[in-house]
Design a protein around this motif. Structure first.
Motif, PDB file in Angstrom:
ATOM      1  N   ASN A  45       0.933  -1.165  -0.092  1.00  0.00           N
ATOM      2  CA  ASN A  45      -0.105   0.057  -0.118  1.00  0.00           C
ATOM      3  C   ASN A  45       0.941   1.220   0.144  1.00  0.00           C
ATOM      4  O   ASN A  45       0.557   2.255   0.552  1.00  0.00           O
ATOM      5  CB  ASN A  45      -0.955  -0.030   1.146  1.00  0.00           C
ATOM      6  N   ALA A  46       2.212   1.363  -0.848  1.00  0.00           N
ATOM      7  CA  ALA A  46       3.094   2.274  -0.828  1.00  0.00           C
ATOM      8  C   ALA A  46       2.257   3.084  -2.046  1.00  0.00           C
ATOM      9  O   ALA A  46       1.672   2.962  -2.845  1.00  0.00           O
ATOM     10  CB  ALA A  46       4.197   2.105  -1.051  1.00  0.00           C
ATOM     11  N   ASN A  47       2.761   4.693  -1.518  1.00  0.00           N
ATOM     12  CA  ASN A  47       2.470   5.902  -2.332  1.00  0.00           C
ATOM     13  C   ASN A  47       3.604   6.133  -3.172  1.00  0.00           C
ATOM     14  O   ASN A  47       3.542   7.456  -3.492  1.00  0.00           O
ATOM     15  CB  ASN A  47       1.579   6.575  -1.592  1.00  0.00           C
ATOM     16  N   PHE A  48       4.291   5.482  -3.978  1.00  0.00           N
ATOM     17  CA  PHE A  48       5.493   5.801  -4.654  1.00  0.00           C
ATOM     18  C   PHE A  48       4.934   5.670  -6.253  1.00  0.00           C
ATOM     19  O   PHE A  48       4.431   4.860  -6.519  1.00  0.00           O
ATOM     20  CB  PHE A  48       6.748   4.859  -4.489  1.00  0.00           C
ATOM     21  N   THR A  49       5.493   6.399  -6.942  1.00  0.00           N
ATOM     22  CA  THR A  49       5.365   6.531  -8.276  1.00  0.00           C
ATOM     23  C   THR A  49       6.739   6.325  -9.155  1.00  0.00           C
ATOM     24  O   THR A  49       6.566   6.374 -10.426  1.00  0.00           O
ATOM     25  CB  THR A  49       4.451   7.858  -8.890  1.00  0.00           C
ATOM     26  N   ASP A  50       7.718   6.766  -8.367  1.00  0.00           N
ATOM     27  CA  ASP A  50       9.283   6.640  -8.872  1.00  0.00           C
ATOM     28  C   ASP A  50      10.300   6.044  -8.020  1.00  0.00           C
ATOM     29  O   ASP A  50       9.964   5.926  -6.743  1.00  0.00           O
ATOM     30  CB  ASP A  50       9.558   7.934  -9.273  1.00  0.00           C
ATOM     31  N   LEU A  51      11.371   5.711  -8.649  1.00  0.00           N
ATOM     32  CA  LEU A  51      12.535   5.122  -7.870  1.00  0.00           C
ATOM     33  C   LEU A  51      13.499   5.807  -8.050  1.00  0.00           C
ATOM     34  O   LEU A  51      14.912   5.539  -8.256  1.00  0.00           O
ATOM     35  CB  LEU A  51      12.880   3.664  -8.145  1.00  0.00           C
ATOM     36  N   GLY A  52      13.188   7.333  -8.145  1.00  0.00           N
ATOM     37  CA  GLY A  52      14.290   8.284  -8.695  1.00  0.00           C
ATOM     38  C   GLY A  52      15.615   8.374  -7.577  1.00  0.00           C
ATOM     39  O   GLY A  52      15.302   8.123  -6.447  1.00  0.00           O
ATOM     40  N   PRO A  53      16.694   8.440  -8.141  1.00  0.00           N
ATOM     41  CA  PRO A  53      18.027   8.390  -7.454  1.00  0.00           C
ATOM     42  C   PRO A  53      18.113   9.739  -6.759  1.00  0.00           C
ATOM     43  O   PRO A  53      18.877   9.916  -5.692  1.00  0.00           O
ATOM     44  CB  PRO A  53      18.909   8.199  -8.377  1.00  0.00           C
ATOM     45  N   PHE A  54      17.443  10.848  -6.928  1.00  0.00           N
ATOM     46  CA  PHE A  54      17.709  12.161  -6.373  1.00  0.00           C
ATOM     47  C   PHE A  54      16.689  12.254  -5.161  1.00  0.00           C
ATOM     48  O   PHE A  54      15.474  12.370  -5.220  1.00  0.00           O
ATOM     49  CB  PHE A  54      17.207  13.431  -7.340  1.00  0.00           C
ATOM     50  N   ARG A  55      17.301  11.971  -3.993  1.00  0.00           N
ATOM     51  CA  ARG A  55      16.304  11.828  -3.079  1.00  0.00           C
ATOM     52  C   ARG A  55      17.385  12.313  -1.671  1.00  0.00           C
ATOM     53  O   ARG A  55      18.367  12.365  -1.467  1.00  0.00           O
ATOM     54  CB  ARG A  55      16.169  10.361  -2.627  1.00  0.00           C
ATOM     55  N   ALA A  56      16.483  12.705  -0.565  1.00  0.00           N
ATOM     56  CA  ALA A  56      16.964  12.842   0.732  1.00  0.00           C
ATOM     57  C   ALA A  56      16.575  12.089   1.892  1.00  0.00           C
ATOM     58  O   ALA A  56      15.209  11.899   1.913  1.00  0.00           O
ATOM     59  CB  ALA A  56      16.680  14.509   1.149  1.00  0.00           C
ATOM     60  N   ILE A  57      17.198  11.822   2.895  1.00  0.00           N
ATOM     61  CA  ILE A  57      16.811  11.257   4.088  1.00  0.00           C
ATOM     62  C   ILE A  57      17.395  11.669   5.060  1.00  0.00           C
ATOM     63  O   ILE A  57      18.741  12.187   5.315  1.00  0.00           O
ATOM     64  CB  ILE A  57      16.994   9.750   3.886  1.00  0.00           C
ATOM     65  N   LYS A  58      16.727  11.785   6.555  1.00  0.00           N
ATOM     66  CA  LYS A  58      17.369  12.056   7.680  1.00  0.00           C
ATOM     67  C   LYS A  58      18.461  11.023   7.968  1.00  0.00           C
ATOM     68  O   LYS A  58      18.345   9.901   7.640  1.00  0.00           O
ATOM     69  CB  LYS A  58      16.516  11.982   8.973  1.00  0.00           C
ATOM     70  N   TYR A  59      19.773  11.449   8.504  1.00  0.00           N
ATOM     71  CA  TYR A  59      20.755  10.547   8.668  1.00  0.00           C
ATOM     72  C   TYR A  59      20.485   9.449   9.643  1.00  0.00           C
ATOM     73  O   TYR A  59      20.991   8.360   9.315  1.00  0.00           O
ATOM     74  CB  TYR A  59      21.855  11.560   9.092  1.00  0.00           C
ATOM     75  N   ASP A  60      19.721   9.826  10.692  1.00  0.00           N
ATOM     76  CA  ASP A  60      19.655   8.813  11.811  1.00  0.00           C
ATOM     77  C   ASP A  60      18.741   7.678  11.316  1.00  0.00           C
ATOM     78  O   ASP A  60      18.768   6.357  11.409  1.00  0.00           O
ATOM     79  CB  ASP A  60      19.164   9.282  13.087  1.00  0.00           C
ATOM     80  N   LYS A  61      17.725   8.119  10.183  1.00  0.00           N
ATOM     81  CA  LYS A  61      16.843   7.306   9.652  1.00  0.00           C
ATOM     82  C   LYS A  61      17.353   6.244   8.602  1.00  0.00           C
ATOM     83  O   LYS A  61      17.280   5.116   8.492  1.00  0.00           O
ATOM     84  CB  LYS A  61      15.870   8.032   8.962  1.00  0.00           C
ATOM     85  N   LEU A  62      18.425   6.831   7.886  1.00  0.00           N
ATOM     86  CA  LEU A  62      19.270   6.321   7.137  1.00  0.00           C
ATOM     87  C   LEU A  62      19.978   4.896   7.656  1.00  0.00           C
ATOM     88  O   LEU A  62      20.132   3.844   7.264  1.00  0.00           O
ATOM     89  CB  LEU A  62      20.092   7.100   6.312  1.00  0.00           C
ATOM     90  N   LEU A  63      20.583   5.432   8.946  1.00  0.00           N
ATOM     91  CA  LEU A  63      21.496   4.330   9.520  1.00  0.00           C
ATOM     92  C   LEU A  63      20.554   3.228  10.026  1.00  0.00           C
ATOM     93  O   LEU A  63      20.869   2.011   9.957  1.00  0.00           O
ATOM     94  CB  LEU A  63      22.114   5.010  10.894  1.00  0.00           C
ATOM     95  N   GLN A  64      19.256   3.438  10.335  1.00  0.00           N
ATOM     96  CA  GLN A  64      18.256   2.524  10.765  1.00  0.00           C
ATOM     97  C   GLN A  64      17.724   1.340   9.901  1.00  0.00           C
ATOM     98  O   GLN A  64      17.444   0.537  10.157  1.00  0.00           O
ATOM     99  CB  GLN A  64      17.012   3.099  11.441  1.00  0.00           C
ATOM    100  N   LEU A  65      18.024   1.988   8.421  1.00  0.00           N
ATOM    101  CA  LEU A  65      17.648   0.977   7.333  1.00  0.00           C
ATOM    102  C   LEU A  65      18.699  -0.232   7.217  1.00  0.00           C
ATOM    103  O   LEU A  65      18.211  -1.038   6.823  1.00  0.00           O
ATOM    104  CB  LEU A  65      17.543   2.010   6.101  1.00  0.00           C
TER     105      LEU A  65
END
Length: 230
Positions: free
Chosen positions: A146-166
């Motif tokens: 049930n995701a709402n994505f339309t693209d896998l675009g490489p231009f993206r931003a993420i909180k650093y602490d959340k990136l580590l959690q992944l």
């Protein structure tokens, strides 16, 4: 306190474009990290002359390059608040980075994907394998998660602490979809922001070849089906 923002740019033989990309990155970025993914041209030299920190990753693969950049940041004393990922082929518009990070800063969103919407794409900038792969992947993500994505675009931003959690693992073509799937599973907040997209400089190492397109497709679908049966 202002957010600390760092940009990671994986680059494989992007000598003709990398300086242009770096030149258009906004001044609010604290560090631009170009990871040369076993480049054999002047990518490293041109990136350094343009003011970027240049790292070398001899193992070929988009994910390997991104992980190299993350490892470099992990060893810094002062950690960033936001990580932006951007391609080195000049197909994205680095000047739109403010739109990418705004939802994180203003609305506390965890992750933002730059969506290459049709109305903002230059004709021919996305190949048929790219368009088909995006549509298939995002449709399956909608169906299974049930995701709402339309693209896998490489231009993206993420909180650093959340990136580590992944705990990112993919070494090659599945990096972007892995990030999005794991963000869904961990219930991160996310949003897409429409961005412009133009014809890249040079030939794509993925969608520009049959082998690359097939491998990328297999990787992307593999991650989706892996998570759909968990």
């Amino acid at each position: 306190m202002p957010e600390i923002i760092k940009v990671i740019i994986p680059a494989y033989n992007e000598a003709d474009s990398i300086a242009k990309v770096i030149a258009e990155i906004p001044d609010f970025v604290d560090e631009i990290i170009v990871v040369s993914n076993n480049s054999t041209d002047k990518t490293e030299e041109n990136a350094a002359q343009a003011g970027a920190t240049v790292l070398k990753e001899s193992r070929k693969g988009y994910g390997y390059a991104c992980l190299k950049g993350m490892d470099y940041i992990s060893n810094q004393e002062i950690k960033p608040d936001i990580i932006v990922f951007l391609d080195g082929d000049y197909s994205d518009f680095p000047s739109e980075m403010d739109k990418i990070i705004a939802p994180i800063i203003n609305d506390n969103i965890d992750m933002v994907i730059g969506a290459r919407v049709r109305s903002l794409r230059e004709p021919g900038s996305m190949t048929f394998p790219q368009r088909f792969g995006n549509k298939l992947a995002t449709t399956l993500m909608k169906l299974f998660f049930n995701a709402n994505f339309t693209d896998l675009g490489p231009f993206r931003a993420i909180k650093y602490d959340k990136l580590l959690q992944l705990n990112m693992q993919d070494k090659t073509y599945g990096w972007t979809v892995e990030m999005q799937l794991k963000a869904i599973r961990q219930k991160f907040s996310y949003i897409e922001v429409p961005v412009h997209y133009k014809n890249r400089i040079g030939v794509s190492k993925v969608s520009g070849t049959v082998k690359g397109a097939i491998f990328a497709g297999v990787k992307i679908l593999g991650w989706i089906f892996k998570y759909s049966i968990k």
